[in-house]
Design a protein around this motif. Structure first.
Motif, PDB file in Angstrom:
ATOM      1  N   GLY A  76       0.821  -1.204   0.000  1.00 33.51           N
ATOM      2  CA  GLY A  76       0.000   0.000   0.000  1.00 33.51           C
ATOM      3  C   GLY A  76       0.856   1.256   0.000  1.00 33.51           C
ATOM      4  N   MET A  77       1.955   1.215   0.757  1.00 35.21           N
ATOM      5  CA  MET A  77       2.818   2.388   0.861  1.00 35.21           C
ATOM      6  C   MET A  77       3.516   2.657  -0.466  1.00 35.21           C
ATOM      7  SD  MET A  77       5.742   3.074   3.659  1.00 35.21           S
ATOM      8  CE  MET A  77       6.709   4.571   3.631  1.00 35.21           C
ATOM      9  N   PHE A  78       3.943   1.599  -1.120  1.00 32.76           N
ATOM     10  CA  PHE A  78       4.542   1.734  -2.453  1.00 32.76           C
ATOM     11  C   PHE A  78       3.573   2.477  -3.375  1.00 32.76           C
ATOM     12  CE2 PHE A  78       4.193  -0.351  -6.653  1.00 32.76           C
ATOM     13  CZ  PHE A  78       5.338   0.141  -7.249  1.00 32.76           C
ATOM     14  N   ASN A  79       2.302   2.047  -3.337  1.00 30.50           N
ATOM     15  CA  ASN A  79       1.278   2.674  -4.170  1.00 30.50           C
ATOM     16  C   ASN A  79       1.065   4.142  -3.793  1.00 30.50           C
ATOM     17  OD1 ASN A  79      -0.657   2.853  -6.098  1.00 30.50           O
ATOM     18  ND2 ASN A  79      -2.204   1.666  -5.022  1.00 30.50           N
ATOM     19  N   SER A  80       0.989   4.421  -2.480  1.00 30.38           N
ATOM     20  CA  SER A  80       0.745   5.801  -2.033  1.00 30.38           C
ATOM     21  C   SER A  80       1.870   6.734  -2.448  1.00 30.38           C
ATOM     22  CB  SER A  80       0.611   5.857  -0.509  1.00 30.38           C
ATOM     23  OG  SER A  80      -0.414   5.043  -0.071  1.00 30.38           O
ATOM     24  N   ILE A  81       3.103   6.233  -2.382  1.00 30.35           N
ATOM     25  CA  ILE A  81       4.240   7.096  -2.731  1.00 30.35           C
ATOM     26  C   ILE A  81       4.225   7.415  -4.221  1.00 30.35           C
ATOM     27  CG2 ILE A  81       6.760   7.163  -2.926  1.00 30.35           C
ATOM     28  CD1 ILE A  81       6.836   5.751  -0.200  1.00 30.35           C
ATOM     29  N   ILE A  82       3.941   6.400  -5.044  1.00 31.03           N
ATOM     30  CA  ILE A  82       3.832   6.659  -6.483  1.00 31.03           C
ATOM     31  C   ILE A  82       2.725   7.677  -6.740  1.00 31.03           C
ATOM     32  CG2 ILE A  82       3.370   5.640  -8.736  1.00 31.03           C
ATOM     33  CD1 ILE A  82       5.346   3.800  -8.099  1.00 31.03           C
ATOM     34  N   ASN A  83       1.591   7.504  -6.058  1.00 32.71           N
ATOM     35  CA  ASN A  83       0.487   8.450  -6.212  1.00 32.71           C
ATOM     36  C   ASN A  83       0.916   9.858  -5.873  1.00 32.71           C
ATOM     37  OD1 ASN A  83      -1.520   6.789  -7.068  1.00 32.71           O
ATOM     38  ND2 ASN A  83      -2.192   6.254  -5.012  1.00 32.71           N
ATOM     39  N   LEU A  84       1.618   9.983  -4.756  1.00 31.84           N
ATOM     40  CA  LEU A  84       2.073  11.293  -4.304  1.00 31.84           C
ATOM     41  C   LEU A  84       2.952  11.947  -5.373  1.00 31.84           C
ATOM     42  CD1 LEU A  84       2.331  13.319  -1.911  1.00 31.84           C
ATOM     43  CD2 LEU A  84       4.378  12.090  -1.262  1.00 31.84           C
TER      44      LEU A  84
END
Lengths: 316, 304
Positions: A289-297
C-alpha cells in the motif's frame, strides 16, 4: 543580527496578539485539526509497520525491525508485475475510452435549443452516477448473466446457443469495468464542460456565422477552444490518478475466474492483509500500500506542477 | 449605429451542412440517452414481471405477466428493513457530523489574514495526496476500540477535505470582507458573525454539502465491510452486496414462511426488486435537488 532578533520577538508578540484577537477562529479549527490528526496522520505514522515484522501480539512498538524486507519481497514476487500491469492497463483503458465521452456529450448537448427536452436529457444521463457501487456491480452481474441476463437473451436469440461466460473471462474484465463506468458517469462528468460552455461569448458565434461558418465548424473553432483549458486540466488531473483506481468496484467484480486480469494493487493489499485467505500479513500489505501511495504522491505533485504551468489553475 | 444593429440581426439560414450536423448530433445524443434510459427501464420492468417470465428470459423492455411478487419478497426480507433503518441512521448522523465539521473548518480557513492559515491549510491538503492506507487505518480503528461500533462508520470520514475547500471557496467569494469589518466595528465577534451572518448566507453551499455527504453515506459500503461484523449494525449496502454480488440469502430471514418457499423460484426477481428499492429514494429526490449538485460541481471547478 539585531534586526533578526527583533523580528523574532515581533513575530512572537504578533502570534500572541493574533491568538488573543482570533481565539474563536482557532477554537473553530480545533475539532477538525484533531480529527485530521487522528484519522489521517496517525495512519501515516502507522506506515512504520511496513518496515517491521508486525505481529498483533507485539504491537507497533515491540515488533522487530526488518528494513526493506517486505518491499523487496513484493518486488520480487510474480504478483508485483501482474498487479502493476493490471492497474495501469485498467487506468489507461479507462482514460482512453472514457475521457472523450463527457466532452462530446457536452458539446453536442450545447447545440440543442434550451428547453424541457434538453433539461430532461441532461437529468436522465446524470442519474446513473448516483447508483451505489454495490448496486452497479449487481446490475452488471444481472445484465451479463449468460442465462437470464439481457446479454444472454440477446446472444441466444442471435446465435442460438448460450454464449461464453463473459463475467468469468479475464479478457473481457477490463471492458466490462471501463464501459460500465462510462455508462454510469459520462453524464455527470459532462456537467463541468457544460458549465464551461456557458462561458462562450455569443459574439464569437455571431462573428463566425457572418464569416459563413456552419454549426459544426463553430463547435470545432469556437466552442471547443473555449473549454480546452478545462479539458487539459481534467486530463492532467486524471493522469495523476492512474495508480489509484478505487478498490470497491474492482473488488466486487472479482471472481476466481477473472482474477488474472482483475487483481490490482489495492485489491491485492486487501487480499494479503485482511481477506483471511491464507495468513494475513499486515506488514507486507502495508508495504504494498505504501509503495502505491508514494507513487500516487509523486504523480499528483508532478501533474499539479504541469497543471500550474499550463493553466494557472492548481489543485491547491 | 443603425446599420450595425441590422447586420448582427441578420437571420441565420441553416445550410445543408448544418442539417447533417444536427442530424448526427441528435443521433449521438439519442443513442447515449437511450442506452442509459433503456437499462433503467429494463431493471424496472424486470422487477415488475413474474418470476417465471424473468427466469425464462422473456423480459426485454416492458414487464411480462405483471406482478409485485418481487416487492412482496423484498419487504418480507427482514434484513432489508434492518439495513434501511441503519442506513437512514448513518445518513442522518453522519451528515450532521460532516456538515458541522466542514463548516467549522471552512470558515476560519476562508479568512485570508488568519495567522498561520497557510500552514494549517497545508496540514489539511496534504492528507488529500498522501494517506496511510487500508491496513494502518484498520489497525487504528482497532486500537481506538471503535471496531464493530457505529462510530467506525461515522468518525473516519467525519470531513472530506475536498468539500471543505469547496465550502471555503464559497465563503470567500460570497461573503465580502467588508461585511466582516463592518460587523467587527459594531462589536460583533467571530463567533456571532459565523452564526448570524455566515451561516444564513451560506444556505446554498450547505445544501450542496448535505446532498453530497448524504448520498455518500447512502451508497458507501467500504467502511462497514471492513469494520463491522454485526448483522444488526449493517447498512443496506452490505445486504445488497450479499444478495446481489455474492448471491447469498437465506430463507430464514423471510418473516413469512409461505414466501420463504416461493423464494427459491424468485431469487432472480428479488434481485431486480432489491435494486429498485435501494435506488428509488435517490432517483426520486434527484430532480428536486439537481441544481444544487450542479452548483457544487461548478463551485468546485473554480478551484478544484
Amino acid at each position: 543580527m539585531r534586526t533578526y532578533k527583533g523580528n523574532k520577538a515581533v513575530k512572537k508578540r504578533r502570534f500572541g496578539a493574533e491568538l488573543k484577537r482570533h481565539w474563536q477562529m482557532y477554537l473553530f479549527l480545533l475539532l477538525p485539526v484533531i480529527y485530521v490528526f487522528i484519522f489521517k496522520y496517525l495512519p501515516m505514522a502507522g506506515l512504520v509497520i511496513a518496515f517491521e515484522d508486525y505481529k498483533a501480539r507485539t504491537g507497533i512498538f515491540g515488533s522487530p525491525w526488518v528494513g526493506f524486507k517486505w518491499f523487496i519481497k513484493f518486488f520480487e514476487s510474480y504478483q508485483f508485475r501482474r498487479v502493476l500491469v493490471n492497474t495501469l492497463l485498467i487506468s489507461f483503458y479507462g482514460i482512453l475510452a472514457g475521457f472523450p465521452f463527457p466532452i462530446i456529450f457536452a458539446l453536442l448537448a450545447n447545440c440543442m435549443p434550451d428547453g424541457k427536452v434538453k433539461k430532461t436529457i441532461q437529468g436522465i444521463v446524470t442519474l446513473p452516477h448516483f447508483i451505489s457501487t454495490t448496486v452497479m456491480v449487481g446490475i452488471i452481474l444481472q445484465i451479463f448473466n449468460i442465462n437470464t441476463g439481457l446479454y444472454g437473451i440477446i446472444a441466444q436469440a442471435i446465435t442460438g446457443h448460450t454464449p461464453n461466460n463473459i463475467l468469468g473471462d479475464p479478457s473481457a474484465f477490463r471492458s466490462l469495468y471501463v464501459w460500465s463506468g462510462i455508462w454510469q458517469n459520462f453524464g455527470w462528468d459532462s456537467i463541468i464542460y457544460t458549465a464551461a460552455l456557458a462561458g462562450v461569448d455569443p459574439t464569437y458565434h455571431e462573428a463566425a456565422q457572418l464569416d459563413g461558418a456552419n454549426r459544426f465548424q463553430r463547435v470545432i473553432h469556437v466552442d471547443f477552444p473555449t473549454i480546452l483549458p478545462t479539458v487539459v486540466i481534467m486530463l492532467i488531473l486524471r493522469m495523476g490518478q492512474v495508480m489509484s483506481i478505487g478498490f470497491e468496484k474492482i473488488y466486487l467484480m472479482q471472481n476466481p475466474l477473472n482474477l488474472e486480469a482483475s487483481q490490482i494493487i489495492s485489491t491485492y493489499v486487501y487480499e494479503v492483509g485482511l481477506s483471511g485467505n491464507g495468513v494475513s500479513n499486515f506488514s507486507l500489505a502495508t508495504a504494498i500500500g505504501m509503495f502505491n501511495s508514494i507513487i500516487n504522491l509523486l504523480l499528483i505533485v508532478t501533474v499539479n506542477k504541469i497543471a500550474n504551468k499550463v493553466g494557472e489553475t492548481s489543485l491547491w | 449605429m443603425k446599420s450595425e444593429n441590422a447586420t448582427t440581426r441578420v437571420k441565420y439560414k441553416l445550410t445543408g451542412c448544418d442539417l447533417v450536423f444536427y442530424g448526427i448530433s441528435a443521433l449521438v445524443i439519442g443513442i447515449l440517452t437511450l442506452t442509459v434510459l433503456y437499462i433503467i427501464v429494463y431493471i424496472l420492468s424486470a422487477s415488475f414481471s413474474s418470476p417465471a417470465a424473468l427466469a425464462a428470459g422473456k423480459v426485454v423492455l416492458w414487464p411480462v405477466d405483471f406482478s409485485v411478487d418481487g416487492y412482496k419478497a423484498v419487504f418480507n426480507y427482514s434484513k432489508v428493513w434492518i439495513g434501511y433503518r441503519n442506513t437512514i441512521f448513518y445518513v442522518i448522523a453522519g451528515t450532521v457530523i460532516n456538515v458541522s465539521m466542514t463548516l467549522l473548518c471552512a470558515y476560519p480557513m476562508a479568512q485570508k489574514d488568519l495567522y498561520g492559515g497557510k500552514v494549517i491549510m497545508a496540514y489539511f491538503t496534504f492528507t488529500m495526496i498522501f494517506s496511510g492506507g487500508m491496513i494502518p487505518t484498520y489497525i487504528l480503528i482497532k486500537k481506538l476500540g471503535i471496531m464493530n461500533t457505529i462510530w467506525s462508520l461515522l468518525l473516519p470520514g467525519a470531513m472530506t477535505i475536498y468539500n471543505m475547500i469547496i465550502a471555503r471557496t464559497f465563503i470567500q467569494t460570497n461573503i465580502p470582507g467588508e461585511l466582516k469589518d463592518a460587523a467587527r466595528i459594531d462589536g460583533c465577534d467571530d463567533f456571532h458573525f459565523f452564526f448570524e451572518v455566515v451561516l444564513p448566507l451560506s444556505k446554498a453551499i450547505i445544501a450542496v454539502l448535505i446532498l453530497w455527504y448524504a448520498v455518500g453515506h447512502w451508497n458507501s459500503y467500504m467502511d462497514a465491510f471492513l469494520y463491522l461484523r454485526n448483522n444488526n449494525l449493517y447498512p443496506l449496502q452490505i445486504f445488497l452486496k450479499d444478495v446481489l454480488v455474492s448471491g447469498e440469502f437465506s430463507a430464514e430471514d423471510m418473516m413469512d414462511p409461505e414466501t420463504a418457499i416461493a423464494l427459491q423460484n424468485m431469487k432472480l426477481l428479488l434481485k431486480y426488486s432489491l435494486i429498485v428499492v435501494s435506488v428509488v429514494p435517490l432517483f426520486f429526490f434527484y430532480p428536486f435537488v439537481q441544481k444544487y449538485f450542479v452548483k457544487g460541481v461548478t463551485i468546485g471547478s473554480v478551484k478544484g
